[in-house]
Write an enzyme that holds these catalytic residues in place. Structure first.
Site, PDB file in Angstrom:
ATOM      1  N   LEU A   1       0.810  -1.192   0.132  1.00 18.01           N
ATOM      2  CA  LEU A   1      -0.185  -0.091   0.039  1.00 18.01           C
ATOM      3  C   LEU A   1       0.916   1.245  -0.104  1.00 18.01           C
ATOM      4  O   LEU A   1       0.430   2.251  -0.599  1.00 18.01           O
ATOM      5  CB  LEU A   1      -1.058   0.083   1.149  1.00 18.01           C
ATOM      6  CG  LEU A   1      -1.512   1.306   1.409  1.00 18.01           C
ATOM      7  CD1 LEU A   1      -2.846   1.286   0.211  1.00 18.01           C
ATOM      8  CD2 LEU A   1      -2.640   1.077   2.687  1.00 18.01           C
ATOM      9  N   TYR A   2       2.006   1.244   0.676  1.00 16.94           N
ATOM     10  CA  TYR A   2       2.935   2.222   0.506  1.00 16.94           C
ATOM     11  C   TYR A   2       3.355   2.570  -0.914  1.00 16.94           C
ATOM     12  O   TYR A   2       3.239   3.793  -1.314  1.00 16.94           O
ATOM     13  CB  TYR A   2       4.133   1.944   1.262  1.00 16.94           C
ATOM     14  CG  TYR A   2       5.358   2.824   1.280  1.00 16.94           C
ATOM     15  CD1 TYR A   2       6.568   2.506   0.531  1.00 16.94           C
ATOM     16  CD2 TYR A   2       5.232   4.243   1.864  1.00 16.94           C
ATOM     17  CE1 TYR A   2       7.523   3.498   0.086  1.00 16.94           C
ATOM     18  CE2 TYR A   2       6.449   4.911   1.569  1.00 16.94           C
ATOM     19  CZ  TYR A   2       7.374   4.869   0.963  1.00 16.94           C
ATOM     20  OH  TYR A   2       8.631   5.625   0.541  1.00 16.94           O
ATOM     21  N   ALA A   3       3.715   1.572  -1.566  1.00 16.87           N
ATOM     22  CA  ALA A   3       4.047   1.827  -3.122  1.00 16.87           C
ATOM     23  C   ALA A   3       2.990   2.468  -3.665  1.00 16.87           C
ATOM     24  O   ALA A   3       3.061   3.143  -4.491  1.00 16.87           O
ATOM     25  CB  ALA A   3       4.597   0.442  -3.743  1.00 16.87           C
TER      26      ALA A   3
END
Ligand SMILES: O=C(O)[C@H]1O[C@H](OP(=O)(O)OP(=O)(O)OC[C@H]2O[C@@H](n3ccc(=O)[nH]c3=O)[C@H](O)[C@@H]2O)[C@H](O)[C@@H](O)[C@H]1O
Length: 435
Positions: free
Chosen positions: A244-246
């Site tokens: 999700l960060y990416a």
């Protein structure tokens, strides 16, 4: 039968029915006023309880909610501190708003800009994703250099508007974000709050500003996700994020395209590749491996399928700072003002890496030598936690356009980190707090 049997299951509809009571005269009246007093006391307590329970908790553990609470700001003295900090002290210098200024990269970039005579104003919400005392120590470092950090959240539009009223920033170095690949599985809301909503909140204020600033912001090597073609080039696909960060960093790149296209904002995204160095982040492997090796704790070393190595293109902070300043120095002005675009504007993305991926096991070996302590290695399969097996940057575009040329290898960089770590954590007997 007790009169309680006449109490309906929905107290809100409760109506005292006198006929249920056999008494008459004064005693009945006394009883009914006691019942009313009791009833309304419960109602009052209930209202108080609901009010306090529903109000934002001061100790809520989710940084994405607490970070909206900003300490008090404004007033003449505060504005004077803001102006002084942002004042340009060199010919053709910049006036830069650095978001995330108390962060790892933010501190180093703010210090470098200030040293060369640019005006620098910091903004940071000092959330406790990792040890806030480390952020406060960085803040003290910057204060000694003449950089004021406003305590606030990039989602606080009123605060951002005020800052742009007080200072006509020429540039924004946007480094405030929820970082960390693995933490996204524990607190997804924090990534949406900071990396999506926060970025849009900032861009909304920038596009209205007159003049509009040029913006350089932190994207991430993680946007290359599950790509297998190495080294990674800026033109490669970025539609298979592994975390999700990416995904929020990839979304940031699309949002940047939109604000460039509609409002004429000059925007440069920097894809950082696993940045490390003194004053670093305790949630990153090089940092908590150091702590755990010193404390005799075992360290989980991830490996890929069939014992494949997991590697990163570790990039030393001083090289990253040079890349950030190169991006600011070559950023063209935004073309719009007051929310109106006046012409096409610059939109760029660059890899800032070291072009030499190193297996994590080698990083551990270097740390063992520098710390003179044998690590307790716990080799384990790469968990399905958003991590990718390798990163490797092609930096030819940054080299050509920004003059970016990394010079620090992992051995040299870790030596500087370990020196800082031992000094910082022994100086005041601080306890290393890695997530
Ligand atoms: O390039 C980026 O844009 C990102 O870089 C950083 O992410 P990563 O490259 O994952 O760094 P980091 O966590 O230090 O793990 C390093 C290595 O150790 C491995 N690793 C990790 C933990 C562990 O317990 N064991 C392990 O082997 C792990 O598999 C990895 O191979 C930033 O955190 C992120 O915010 C973003 O900036």
């Amino acid at each position: 039968m007790s009169h309680l049997d006449h109490t309906p299951s929905t107290p809100g509809k409760f109506k005292m029915d006198k006929s249920a009571y056999p008494y008459h005269g004064g005693r009945l009246r006394w009883h009914s006023s006691l019942a009313k007093l009791t009833f309304w006391s419960f109602v009052f307590i209930g209202v108080i309880f609901i009010f306090f329970y529903r109000s934002p908790s001061r100790f809520h553990s989710d940084p994405s909610r607490r970070s909206l609470r900003t300490s008090s700001w404004g007033g003449p003295a505060w504005e004077k501190k803001v102006r002084t900090s942002a004042r340009i002290r060199s010919r053709n210098g910049f006036s830069v708003l650095v978001t995330g200024a108390a962060g790892f990269v933010g501190t180093h970039v703010s210090s470098a800009l200030k040293r060369r005579g640019d005006g620098v104003l910091g903004l940071d919400n000092f959330n406790d994703y990792y040890d806030p005392t480390l952020k406060r120590a960085r803040q003290a470092l910057l204060e000694r250099a003449g950089v004021f950090i406003v305590e606030g959240d990039i989602n606080d539009a009123a605060l951002l508007k005020k800052l742009f009223e007080v200072v006509p920033f020429t540039h924004v170095m946007h480094l405030a974000a929820q970082a960390g690949v693995r933490y996204a599985m524990q607190n997804p809301g924090s990534y949406v709050h900071s990396n999506i909503a926060g970025f849009v909140s900032l861009l909304e204020v920038c596009k209205e500003a007159t003049p509009q600033p040029a913006i350089v912001w932190a994207s991430s090597s993680s946007v290359y996700g599950l790509n297998t073609k190495v080294p990674f080039s800026e033109k490669d696909r970025t539609d298979q994020p592994a975390s999700l960060y990416a995904a929020t960093k990839k979304a940031g790149e699309e949002i940047a395209h939109t604000y460039n296209h509609i409002y004429g904002l000059s925007l440069t995204g920097l894809r950082f590749f696993t940045v490390y160095g003194p004053w670093g982040r305790p949630d990153m492997a090089y940092f908590f491996f150091t702590k755990d090796i010193l404390n005799g704790k075992s360290i989980p070393i991830f490996e890929g399928e069939n014992h494949g190595t997991v590697a990163r293109d570790f990039t030393y902070i001083d090289d990253i700072v040079k890349g950030c300043l190169g991006a600011l120095d070559t950023a063209q002005k935004s073309t719009g003002s007051g929310g109106k675009k006046k012409g096409p504007a610059q939109l760029r993305v660059f890899n800032l890496g070291n072009t030499s991926p190193i297996p994590v096991t080698n990083l551990v070996t270097i740390l063992e030598r520098l710390l003179k302590v044998k690590a307790k290695r716990n080799v384990m399969k790469l968990p399905r936690n958003g991590d990718v097996q390798f990163t490797h940057a092609n930096i030819s575009l940054a080299h050509r356009e920004l003059g970016y040329k990394p010079t620090t290898n992992l051995q040299t960089g870790l030596k500087k980190f370990v020196r800082w770590y031992l000094n910082y954590y022994s100086a005041a007997g601080k306890k290393a707090d890695a997530r």
